[in-house]
Scaffold this motif. Structure first.
Motif, mmCIF file in Angstrom:
data_model
loop_
_atom_site.group_PDB
_atom_site.id
_atom_site.type_symbol
_atom_site.label_atom_id
_atom_site.label_comp_id
_atom_site.label_asym_id
_atom_site.label_seq_id
_atom_site.Cartn_x
_atom_site.Cartn_y
_atom_site.Cartn_z
ATOM 1 N N LEU A 256 -6.958 33.940 -63.347
ATOM 2 C CA LEU A 256 -5.409 34.388 -64.123
ATOM 3 C C LEU A 256 -4.903 35.265 -63.017
ATOM 4 O O LEU A 256 -3.633 34.914 -63.205
ATOM 5 C CB LEU A 256 -5.997 35.552 -65.252
ATOM 6 N N VAL A 257 -5.327 35.968 -62.001
ATOM 7 C CA VAL A 257 -4.068 36.261 -60.860
ATOM 8 C C VAL A 257 -3.317 35.191 -60.307
ATOM 9 O O VAL A 257 -2.676 35.099 -59.860
ATOM 10 C CB VAL A 257 -5.804 36.857 -59.392
ATOM 11 N N ARG A 258 -4.518 33.997 -60.036
ATOM 12 C CA ARG A 258 -4.080 32.878 -59.036
ATOM 13 C C ARG A 258 -3.179 32.481 -60.105
ATOM 14 O O ARG A 258 -1.590 31.388 -59.540
ATOM 15 C CB ARG A 258 -4.754 32.167 -58.878
ATOM 16 N N GLN A 261 0.167 34.831 -59.412
ATOM 17 C CA GLN A 261 0.274 34.364 -57.810
ATOM 18 C C GLN A 261 1.458 33.258 -57.615
ATOM 19 O O GLN A 261 2.646 33.375 -56.743
ATOM 20 C CB GLN A 261 -0.720 33.899 -56.985
ATOM 21 N N GLN A 262 1.186 31.939 -58.084
ATOM 22 C CA GLN A 262 2.197 30.773 -58.229
ATOM 23 C C GLN A 262 3.316 31.371 -58.690
ATOM 24 O O GLN A 262 4.078 31.144 -58.358
ATOM 25 C CB GLN A 262 1.406 30.324 -58.486
ATOM 26 N N ASN A 268 9.603 34.620 -56.034
ATOM 27 C CA ASN A 268 10.250 35.211 -55.046
ATOM 28 C C ASN A 268 9.038 35.516 -53.586
ATOM 29 O O ASN A 268 8.054 35.229 -53.165
ATOM 30 C CB ASN A 268 9.896 36.890 -55.026
ATOM 31 N N PRO A 269 9.583 34.278 -52.444
ATOM 32 C CA PRO A 269 8.726 33.665 -51.678
ATOM 33 C C PRO A 269 8.433 34.925 -50.671
ATOM 34 O O PRO A 269 7.442 34.591 -49.919
ATOM 35 C CB PRO A 269 9.937 32.960 -50.929
ATOM 36 N N ALA A 270 9.039 35.789 -51.515
ATOM 37 C CA ALA A 270 8.423 37.426 -50.065
ATOM 38 C C ALA A 270 7.041 37.420 -50.780
ATOM 39 O O ALA A 270 6.264 37.939 -49.753
ATOM 40 C CB ALA A 270 9.618 38.117 -50.018
ATOM 41 N N ALA A 273 1.648 34.335 -50.843
ATOM 42 C CA ALA A 273 1.128 33.480 -51.872
ATOM 43 C C ALA A 273 -0.123 33.097 -52.122
ATOM 44 O O ALA A 273 -0.761 33.887 -51.592
ATOM 45 C CB ALA A 273 1.295 31.587 -51.152
ATOM 46 N N PRO A 274 -0.839 32.247 -53.284
ATOM 47 C CA PRO A 274 -1.704 32.278 -53.363
ATOM 48 C C PRO A 274 -2.874 31.528 -52.291
ATOM 49 O O PRO A 274 -3.235 30.853 -51.512
ATOM 50 C CB PRO A 274 -2.182 30.704 -54.586
#
Length: 290
Positions: A256-258, A261-262, A268-270, A273-274
């Motif tokens: 779920l976190v992954r 994260q995606q 926001n690319p800052a 990343a997973p």
């Protein structure tokens, strides 16, 4: 992991059923925290609600957790539920003394108030917050319906939290209660978790979200996109969000976190990343066989 101003994680970090699914197949208990912290930057410390860890356990965590990691421990129920913040000085001192070896790796400690703790007790909350050590950050979770009235009583709560620089815990259970799943883990979660209105309220510098998702991971996409925009906005404003993702079956909390994260990385690319999970990394020496 954590970027400069966002922390994502699960409601726990030591879950034996993750062995071979998230942890490596040979992971032992002493490997759980280092492997978890190689992927996620924070975790809830819910066990402290039920009792303080031993000094030996705290010392072990201090040795296993990397410098970037942040523990978010829950205040003991003796303070929040049994004493309901009154005459809780000694219990509070024991809490911080026991966790002192982790002082440099503590995120916001969160205080989950009893569901009967209503607006008439705001003076008690303000008085208690004023006694807390200034070197730590805090978040408060309320469950009394009056604190979600959208009017004077909710505004009074938010005002108290802002005056003390304390964040309001935002508990989002929309995914859970929208689920049609009938497995026992989901049904039990629906019995135990509060069904409170959705909020994006910011009262401090570290917005604190506890999200409980639909066990069908795909069905969280729309809500994740919404939260990703909110969290990305907080980051752009210089805030440091903490976002914890619960799954009715903790087996799937890392997944779920992954997925969140995606969504956040797309917004926001800052944001981090997973990361590759421990179980997905090449086994040392494996290539020497070919």
């Amino acid at each position: 992991m954590a970027s400069a101003n966002v922390y994502l994680g699960c409601p726990l970090w030591a879950h034996p059923p993750w062995v071979g699914r998230f942890f490596t197949v040979d992971a032992r208990r002493e490997d759980y925290l280092p492997q978890y912290a190689s992927v996620f930057g924070t975790a809830e410390g819910n066990a402290t609600f039920y009792g303080l860890p031993t000094p030996e356990t705290v010392k072990r965590w201090a040795g296993e957790a990397p410098p970037h990691f942040r523990f978010c421990f829950k205040f003991p129920r003796e303070i929040s539920h049994e004493r309901q913040l009154r005459d809780a000085g000694e219990a509070t001192a024991r809490f911080f003394e026991r966790l002192a070896p982790l002082a440099d790796r503590m995120g916001p400690c969160f205080l989950q108030l009893h569901q009967a703790f209503g607006p008439e007790r705001l003076r008690d909350l303000a008085a208690y917050l004023a006694t807390l050590p200034k070197e730590h950050a805090y978040a408060v979770e309320v469950r009394h319906p009056a604190f979600f009235d959208g009017g004077d009583r909710e505004a009074a709560l938010d005002r108290v939290l802002r005056e003390h620089g304390v964040d309001r815990v935002l508990f989002d259970t929309r995914g859970l209660f929208a689920s049609a799943a009938q497995d026992e883990a989901t049904l039990d979660a629906k019995r135990r978790k509060p069904r409170v209105p959705y909020r994006e309220t910011v009262t401090g510098r570290r917005p604190f979200v506890r999200f409980v998702g639909d066990p069908d991971l795909e069905r969280n996409a729309e809500v994740f996109a919404q939260w990703a925009r909110v969290v990305a906005g907080w980051m752009a404003a210089g805030l440091t969000p903490y976002f914890f993702l619960h799954h009715p079956d903790d087996l799937h909390a890392p997944a779920l976190v992954r997925r969140f994260q995606q969504a956040l990385f797309a917004a926001n690319p800052a944001a981090p990343a997973p990361a590759v999970w421990p179980c997905e990394r090449p086994i040392p020496g494996q290539l020497s066989l070919f």
